[in-house]
Scaffold this motif. Structure first.
Motif, short mmCIF file in Angstrom:
data_model
loop_
_atom_site.label_atom_id
_atom_site.label_comp_id
_atom_site.label_asym_id
_atom_site.label_seq_id
_atom_site.Cartn_x
_atom_site.Cartn_y
_atom_site.Cartn_z
N ALA A 48 41.70 57.08 -24.73
CA ALA A 48 41.01 56.52 -23.42
C ALA A 48 40.63 58.73 -22.80
O ALA A 48 39.74 57.77 -22.41
CB ALA A 48 42.19 55.99 -22.48
N TRP A 49 41.09 58.96 -23.44
CA TRP A 49 40.59 60.52 -23.28
C TRP A 49 39.71 60.71 -23.52
O TRP A 49 38.65 61.63 -22.42
CB TRP A 49 41.85 61.93 -23.12
N LEU A 50 39.21 60.77 -24.20
CA LEU A 50 37.96 60.88 -25.57
C LEU A 50 37.37 60.30 -24.84
O LEU A 50 35.88 60.77 -24.84
CB LEU A 50 38.64 60.66 -27.18
N ALA A 51 36.98 58.87 -24.47
CA ALA A 51 36.52 57.34 -24.13
C ALA A 51 35.38 58.18 -22.77
O ALA A 51 35.00 57.74 -22.81
CB ALA A 51 36.64 56.12 -23.67
N PHE B 11 31.73 64.34 -26.18
CA PHE B 11 32.56 63.19 -27.53
C PHE B 11 31.57 62.46 -28.14
O PHE B 11 31.13 61.55 -28.82
CB PHE B 11 33.59 63.15 -27.17
N GLY B 12 30.64 62.15 -26.51
CA GLY B 12 29.76 60.71 -26.88
C GLY B 12 30.09 59.19 -27.32
O GLY B 12 29.88 58.72 -28.15
N GLY B 13 31.47 59.27 -26.83
CA GLY B 13 32.29 57.87 -27.57
C GLY B 13 32.29 58.09 -28.82
O GLY B 13 32.97 57.11 -29.41
N ARG B 14 32.42 58.54 -29.46
CA ARG B 14 32.59 58.97 -30.84
C ARG B 14 33.93 59.71 -31.26
O ARG B 14 34.41 59.83 -32.54
CB ARG B 14 31.70 59.66 -31.97
N GLY B 15 34.30 59.97 -30.33
CA GLY B 15 35.83 61.06 -30.68
C GLY B 15 36.60 60.34 -31.39
O GLY B 15 36.85 58.84 -31.00
N ASP B 16 38.21 60.99 -32.16
CA ASP B 16 39.16 60.24 -32.41
C ASP B 16 40.22 60.94 -32.83
O ASP B 16 39.64 62.30 -33.17
CB ASP B 16 38.41 59.07 -33.33
#
Length: 613
Positions: free
Chosen positions: A500-503, A508-513
């Motif tokens: 949720a934080w990455l989003a 991160f452009g929505g691509r982080g994990d």
């Protein structure tokens, strides 16, 4: 600072004391002196002195007070007929009365070579002090002398005494300055006449015949009272006139005639008696001059007082600096009690050492010392609190608290079981390259705060942050059977929280994990590093294996990978609640044996690919 205060206070008080300056300490000292009188108790009065008291019976027989001159003439002749060594009259014969009565009294006094009483009146302020014979003497403004009808052929002496603020007699001045002349006290003149020798006067002593009396400031003798009213041998004037056998005690003794009746007003409060007749006070001074048994308080004793003040003040300062406050206060109390005991013992031997002065010198030192210690202790406590806060900033809070309570924690390595959790962000290298150092640091700060909060919530410790990764241990400070369960719960909590934080982070452009690996096994918990720079961590094969599980997760496309060892330790209920999506037996880099793991996918596409290789 404290030593300077001790020196300054002691030296100032000692200077005032040696100079005889009146201070509020005199009230305390006089009260403590009276206490020493009571502790010592009454003592036998010298034999050579007899008081002929004009008491209530004598006044009644004489027909009233003042006693008629004719009755006094008969009394003087009755005393003279019994051959006293000397006779003093403690009655002010200042004014004339009936000529024939005054003539009779004058003749009787001259025949008996009686010493009459006079009195000095002193001005207020510095005019009341004169310097003579190297001493500061009381200086009279005027002198009340016996009338000429009585003074011819007789001598006179002053009846003045030096009393404290309560009116208690403390000193007998031997000499009073009067327009360049020195007038002796009545006891001094009477003692000299009784001894048949001229007094030999020195700044610190007076010798009259065989008797030597030590002198205090102003050529005065401190009173050492023998006891309450009547301790000095007293004969009623009425009994003497009636020729009773007690009158025979006058022969061969020094006789002092004075008023002893109640209500005449000539009384003083003393340590033993609140209404001691004035004639008995003078007789006490006379006895001191004849026997040399007055209190000894002179330059030598005042030097001892000053030295004691200096020693006690400096000793208190050093104790407060060197010893813990409670110990210092106890030892200072013992010092004070020791000095009080010394002054009591000295008094029993006739020496008057000041009790109040050395104790007063200690008071500012104790006040400033304890106050300073409180300030320093508060400052140290604040510094300790700041250091502890700094320690907590560089260690997990629970670990910092353990170190603060037990600085020797893990001084020796400890082998124990623990659950190890590693996590790492995927694709962070490219993100940090685009953001630059400052924005990357700000991004990591939020990430670290999130990880710390979630791990602490489940009772774990973040042992170290490694950029975009972290190593966490469950059971490091205090191992417990549910460490594995809590580690699994923390991992399941971290995955959705960090996603949720990455989003929400545009970088991160929505691509982080992320990747999370968890293992349970034996570790060595210890301090690593040099003696002056250490950190607490867990090491061993179990730690390495937990780290390698993140690589397994990357290969599987899984966000969370846990070992079978952790699942076994966590228990079936926790495993069932975890909802793992697959199990595999995988190779671990650097290890010969394969390991069975459970995992959860990052996304459904990855799950499909992994299921149909």
């Amino acid at each position: 600072m404290l030593v300077a205060i001790a020196l300054g206070t002691a030296l100032q008080l000692a200077a005032w004391h040696r100079d005889g300056r009146a201070t509020p300490l005199d009230r305390v000292e006089n009260a403590l002196l009276d206490l020493r009188f009571h502790l010592a108790g009454p003592q036998a009065a010298p034999d050579p002195v007899v008081i002929v008291g004009i008491d209530d019976a004598a006044i009644a027989e004489a027909g009233g007070f003042p006693v008629p001159r004719a009755a006094l003439a008969r009394l003087v002749r009755a005393i003279h007929d019994r051959n006293p060594r000397a006779l003093g009259i403690d009655l002010l014969l200042l004014d004339p009365r009936q000529p024939e009565d005054d003539a009779a009294l004058g003749a009787a006094l001259a025949e008996a070579r009686a010493v009459l009483a006079g009195a000095a009146v002193f001005p207020q302020g510095p005019e009341g002090v004169a310097r003579s014979e190297g001493a500061r003497l009381p200086a009279a403004e005027r002198v009340l002398r016996p009338h000429d009808r009585f003074g011819t052929g007789t001598g006179f002496g002053l009846t003045n005494i030096a009393a404290d603020h309560n009116g208690t007699p403390r000193h007998l001045p031997l000499l009073v300055a009067d327009n360049g002349n020195l007038l002796p006290s009545l006891p001094l003149r009477l003692a000299a006449q009784a001894s048949g020798a001229e007094p030999i006067l020195r700044p610190d002593r007076i010798t009259i015949g065989p008797a030597v009396s030590r002198l205090d400031l102003g050529l005065s003798i401190p009173f050492r009272f023998y006891g309450p009213r009547g301790t000095l041998r007293t004969i009623s004037a009425a009994a003497l006139l009636r020729g009773e056998r007690t009158a025979d005690l006058v022969g061969g003794r020094v006789v002092l005639v004075g008023t002893t009746a109640f209500g005449t007003g000539d009384t003083y409060a003393t340590p033993y008696d609140p209404v001691l007749p004035g004639v008995e006070v003078l007789a006490t001074g006379l006895a001191h001059l004849l026997s040399g048994d007055g209190l000894v308080r002179g330059e030598a004793q005042r030097r001892i007082d000053a030295a004691a003040a200096l020693v006690l003040a400096l000793g208190s300062a050093l104790l407060l600096v060197l010893a813990p406050p409670a110990v210092a206060v106890g030892l200072i109390g013992l010092l004070a009690l020791a000095w009080v005991a010394a002054t009591v013992a000295a008094f029993s031997q006739g020496f008057w050492l000041a009790t109040a002065l050395p104790l007063a010198a200690m008071v500012p030192v104790i006040g400033f010392g304890l106050g300073g210690r409180l300030v320093l202790d508060r400052r140290d406590a604040d510094a300790h609190a700041r250091a502890e806060r700094a320690l907590r900033a560089f260690h997990p809070p629970r670990l910092a608290a353990r170190l603060a309570a037990d600085p020797g924690f893990l001084a020796e390595p400890l082998v124990q079981r623990a659950a190890i959790l590693f996590l790492d962000l995927a694709g962070f290298t490219g993100v940090s390259e685009r953001l630059g150092p400052l924005r990357t640091q700000s991004l990591l700060k939020g990430f670290h705060a999130l990880v710390e909060a979630r791990i602490s919530r489940h009772g774990g410790l973040v042992v170290t942050f490694m950029g975009d990764g972290a190593m966490c241990v469950f059971g490091l400070a205090d191992p417990s059977p549910d460490d594995a369960r809590r580690a699994l719960a923390a991992a399941l909590d971290l995955v959705p929280a960090i996603r949720a934080w990455l989003a929400g982070e545009p970088a991160f452009g929505g691509r982080g994990d992320l990747r999370v690996g968890v293992h349970d096994g034996t570790v060595v918990v210890s301090r690593l590093g040099a003696s002056d720079h250490q950190q607490i961590t867990a090491t061993g094969d179990s730690v390495n294996l937990a780290s390698r599980l993140m690589e397994v997760g990357k290969g599987l496309g899984a966000a969370l990978v846990v070992s079978d060892d952790l699942l076994a330790a966590a228990g079936p209920e926790s495993v069932a609640a975890a909802g793992f999506e697959g199990r595999r037996t995988v190779s671990i880099r650097g290890r010969e044996q394969k390991l069975t793991v459970a995992f959860r996918w990052c996304n459904r596409d990855a799950a499909t690919t992994a299921a149909n290789p």
